[in-house]
Motif scaffolding. Sequence first.
Motif, short mmCIF file in Angstrom:
data_model
loop_
_atom_site.label_atom_id
_atom_site.label_comp_id
_atom_site.label_asym_id
_atom_site.label_seq_id
_atom_site.Cartn_x
_atom_site.Cartn_y
_atom_site.Cartn_z
N MET A 1 -7.84 -7.71 -7.44
CA MET A 1 -7.11 -6.52 -7.72
C MET A 1 -5.82 -6.33 -6.98
O MET A 1 -5.85 -6.45 -5.85
N PRO A 2 -4.30 -5.82 -7.64
CA PRO A 2 -3.42 -5.85 -6.83
C PRO A 2 -3.31 -4.70 -5.73
O PRO A 2 -3.97 -3.69 -6.02
N THR A 3 -2.63 -4.93 -4.73
CA THR A 3 -2.62 -3.89 -3.69
C THR A 3 -1.24 -3.81 -3.47
O THR A 3 -0.31 -4.37 -3.81
N ASN A 4 -0.77 -2.46 -2.45
CA ASN A 4 0.49 -2.34 -2.06
C ASN A 4 1.53 -1.96 -3.20
O ASN A 4 2.25 -2.88 -3.74
N PRO A 16 -0.07 -8.96 -5.58
CA PRO A 16 -1.48 -9.36 -5.98
C PRO A 16 -2.35 -9.35 -4.60
O PRO A 16 -1.91 -10.07 -3.54
N THR A 17 -3.71 -9.14 -4.81
CA THR A 17 -4.51 -9.45 -3.42
C THR A 17 -4.58 -10.75 -2.88
O THR A 17 -4.42 -10.84 -1.66
N GLU A 18 -4.50 -11.80 -3.70
CA GLU A 18 -4.38 -13.20 -3.20
C GLU A 18 -3.08 -13.44 -2.34
O GLU A 18 -3.32 -13.83 -1.27
N ASP A 19 -1.95 -12.91 -2.69
CA ASP A 19 -0.85 -12.97 -1.86
C ASP A 19 -0.96 -12.09 -0.70
O ASP A 19 -0.52 -12.50 0.45
N LYS A 20 -1.61 -11.09 -0.81
CA LYS A 20 -1.81 -10.06 0.24
C LYS A 20 -2.66 -10.78 1.45
O LYS A 20 -2.37 -10.74 2.56
N VAL A 21 -3.71 -11.52 1.03
CA VAL A 21 -4.60 -12.08 1.81
C VAL A 21 -3.98 -13.14 2.61
O VAL A 21 -3.98 -13.54 3.83
N THR A 24 -1.44 -11.76 5.27
CA THR A 24 -2.21 -11.40 6.38
C THR A 24 -2.82 -12.57 7.42
O THR A 24 -2.35 -12.30 8.43
#
Length: 228
Positions: A1-4, A16-21, A24
Motif C-alpha cells: 500500500m502506498p505511503t507518504n 510505494p511501500t516497497e520504496d519506503k522500506v 528506511t
Amino acid sequence: MPTNPAPPAVPGGPVPTEDKVLETGASMIQEFQPTKQLCAHLNAFHTYADEPGRFVEANHYCAHLTEDVRQCILYDSPSPNARLIGIEYMITPTLYAQLPASERRLWHSHAYEVKSGMLIMPGPTASTPVAGPAWEAAETREMAHVIGLYGKVYHLWQTDRGDALPLGEPKLMTSFTADGQFDFESAVGDRDARFGTDWRRKKELREGIEVPGIHPDADAAWKRRNSM
C-alpha cells in the motif's frame, strides 16, 4: 500500500511501500553527512531578479562551510514532503569585496530582510515550554550576524506560477530592499499566521542591530528597475 502522499501539484502517485522500506533501510546504514551539518532554518521571501516584485516564500536550511561561507537548501515549506526549490550561498563582506564587479551584481544584501522583521528563524511553537525570551534572544543574535552577509540565490522550481515540475533555466533571485516593493503586510502576515510569529515584534527586537554599509554593486536588480 502506498505511503507518504505526494506534495500538491506534483505528478505521480504516493511513494510505494516497497520504496519506503528500502529507503528506511538505507537511512539506517548510510550517514548523510552533508545534510547532518544543517544547523539553522530561516524563512524569508525572494523576488525574481528579472521581474522584481514577483516573489516566492522560501524556507532555508543552512550550514556553515567556514566562518565566511554558508550554504542553504531552499524548500517551499517546512513539511516532510516539501519541494526543493533552490539554493542560496551567503558570504561575508570581506569575501564579497574580492569578487569581480560583474559577479558582485548577482548578490543581494540582507539588511532590509532583517530590520523589517521579514527574515525569521522559526522556533518553538507557543505550546512549547522553551519558547519565549530565550529563543527571541538567540534569533536576534543570529540576525546580527546575517545582516552583514551577501546572498546569491537561484530558484529551480517556479512554484509560484503553479509549475508541476522544475521547468526551464534556473532563475536568479534577489531580496527585497525597501518598503513598497510588494504587499509586505499581506504576504508576511500570512506567513506569520502559519508560523506563530509577528514581524512587528521582530522589527522591534532588532532596532539595536546596526545596519552595515551595503556595497554599491549589490542589489543590482532593484537599481536597474529604479533607473528605468
